[in-house]
Write an enzyme that holds these catalytic residues in place. Structure first.
Site, PDB file in Angstrom:
ATOM      1  N   ASP A 172      -1.173 -32.917 -21.456  1.00 27.50           N
ATOM      2  CA  ASP A 172      -0.166 -32.008 -21.690  1.00 27.50           C
ATOM      3  C   ASP A 172      -1.497 -30.860 -21.895  1.00 27.50           C
ATOM      4  O   ASP A 172      -2.071 -31.446 -23.247  1.00 27.50           O
ATOM      5  CB  ASP A 172       1.181 -30.808 -22.033  1.00 27.50           C
ATOM      6  CG  ASP A 172       1.537 -29.326 -21.671  1.00 27.50           C
ATOM      7  OD1 ASP A 172       0.880 -28.613 -20.693  1.00 27.50           O
ATOM      8  OD2 ASP A 172       3.037 -28.910 -21.726  1.00 27.50           O
ATOM      9  N   HIS A 220      -8.760 -29.637 -16.803  1.00 28.19           N
ATOM     10  CA  HIS A 220      -8.228 -31.180 -15.733  1.00 28.19           C
ATOM     11  C   HIS A 220      -9.063 -32.080 -15.706  1.00 28.19           C
ATOM     12  O   HIS A 220      -9.407 -32.881 -15.793  1.00 28.19           O
ATOM     13  CB  HIS A 220      -7.474 -30.226 -14.491  1.00 28.19           C
ATOM     14  CG  HIS A 220      -6.724 -29.418 -14.825  1.00 28.19           C
ATOM     15  ND1 HIS A 220      -5.512 -28.866 -15.180  1.00 28.19           N
ATOM     16  CD2 HIS A 220      -6.371 -27.852 -14.170  1.00 28.19           C
ATOM     17  CE1 HIS A 220      -4.597 -28.614 -15.735  1.00 28.19           C
ATOM     18  NE2 HIS A 220      -5.518 -27.636 -14.505  1.00 28.19           N
ATOM     19  N   LEU A 260      -3.110 -53.808 -17.432  1.00 26.20           N
ATOM     20  CA  LEU A 260      -2.481 -53.446 -17.589  1.00 26.20           C
ATOM     21  C   LEU A 260      -1.912 -52.812 -16.703  1.00 26.20           C
ATOM     22  O   LEU A 260      -2.641 -52.451 -15.458  1.00 26.20           O
ATOM     23  CB  LEU A 260      -3.431 -51.457 -18.109  1.00 26.20           C
ATOM     24  CG  LEU A 260      -2.407 -50.313 -18.676  1.00 26.20           C
ATOM     25  CD1 LEU A 260      -1.724 -50.909 -19.730  1.00 26.20           C
ATOM     26  CD2 LEU A 260      -3.485 -49.998 -18.651  1.00 26.20           C
TER      27      LEU A 260
END
Ligand code: IPE
Ligand code: IPE
Ligand code: MG
Length: 246
Positions: free
Chosen positions: A23, A40, A134
């Site tokens: 955020d 963004h 991962l």
């Protein structure tokens, strides 16, 4: 970017599964007199880097919140820009995941996304499914309440057609209908930008997760900040409702 061995793992417990609410992109851009979309774009680059850092620090599962079921309420040009970024992210990830040995899985209701984006997601999941590094979950059009409702509907449908009985239901069986089925619950949840709420992110899965909040805005987040969160986690006493032995 090469994924090195887990040599940088600090002493103390490293969380196996870390979930992140990325955020603060908008505020990061505003501080620089840039359009929100620039925040963004930077946030997306940081997310790429954090995958590499997480693995090098010994984290096995990373789940990030990229777009919530509530984010459709944003102005159309911002939603469009976010979708464009996600499109690029999915396409780039096809090559990147092979290089990084990363398995990517999208959680959330992707049926609401444009067909070409859904196609890229399916391709990325398929191509990366053989990877052993991962395990990376990206939440897109994800809402925890929506996920629980979809799981409940899927179970109810199987009850209605006779393949399941209501009395069969338990935590493990119910979880098998979730988007995150098979993935251990997060050990640590990080939220950047100073907000102390979960905004509909993994409500079921986070029931016993440790929470770490930082004022750092997501586009400024980096490996050092991740290490701080891990150090915080290492100092926690997870009791799971029990008592700690003296
Ligand atoms: C997080 O940054 C990214 C998404 C929710 C897609 P925000 O866009 O929420 O940034 P702030 O909270 O407005 O600063
Ligand atoms: C949560 O951030 C969603 C994502 C990070 C994708 P928001 O910025 O949408 O959350 P609220 O509106 O501040 O709760
Ligand atoms: Mg926000």
């Amino acid at each position: 970017m090469a994924f090195s061995k887990k040599a940088e793992t600090p002493a103390g417990a490293v969380p196996k599964h870390v979930a992140i609410i990325m955020d603060g992109n908008g505020r990061w851009a505003k501080k620089r007199f840039l359009p929100r979309n620039a925040g963004h774009a930077q946030g997306s680059r940081v997310a790429e880097q954090i995958c590499e850092d997480a693995w090098n620090l010994g984290i096995e599962y990373l789940t990030i919140y990229a777009f919530s079921t509530e984010n459709w309420a944003r102005p159309k040009d911002e939603v469009d820009a976010l979708m464009k970024l996600l499109r690029k992210y999915m396409k780039d990830s096809i090559a990147r995941s092979s290089k990084n040995n990363m398995r990517v899985h999208v959680i959330g209701d992707i049926s609401a996304l444009d067909e070409d984006l859904q196609e890229s997601i399916r391709k990325l999941e398929e191509v990366s499914s053989v990877n052993t590094g991962l395990k990376f979950q990206v939440a897109i059009n994800y809402g925890g309440r929506d996920e629980i409702l979809r799981a409940a509907k899927a179970f109810a449908t199987e009850c209605a057609n006779g393949t399941k009985k209501p009395e069969d239901l338990n935590e493990a069986l119910f979880y098998s209908y979730f988007d995150t089925a098979g993935i251990p619950y997060p050990d640590l949840m990080i939220r950047t930008s100073g907000e102390m709420r979960t905004s509909n992110f993994l409500p079921w899965q986070l029931a016993y997760t440790e929470f770490y909040f930082t004022d750092v805005l997501w586009p400024d987040f980096n490996k050092k900040e991740l290490q701080k969160a891990i150090a915080y986690y290492a100092g926690r006493d997870r009791r799971f409702g029990g008592v700690t032995e003296e």
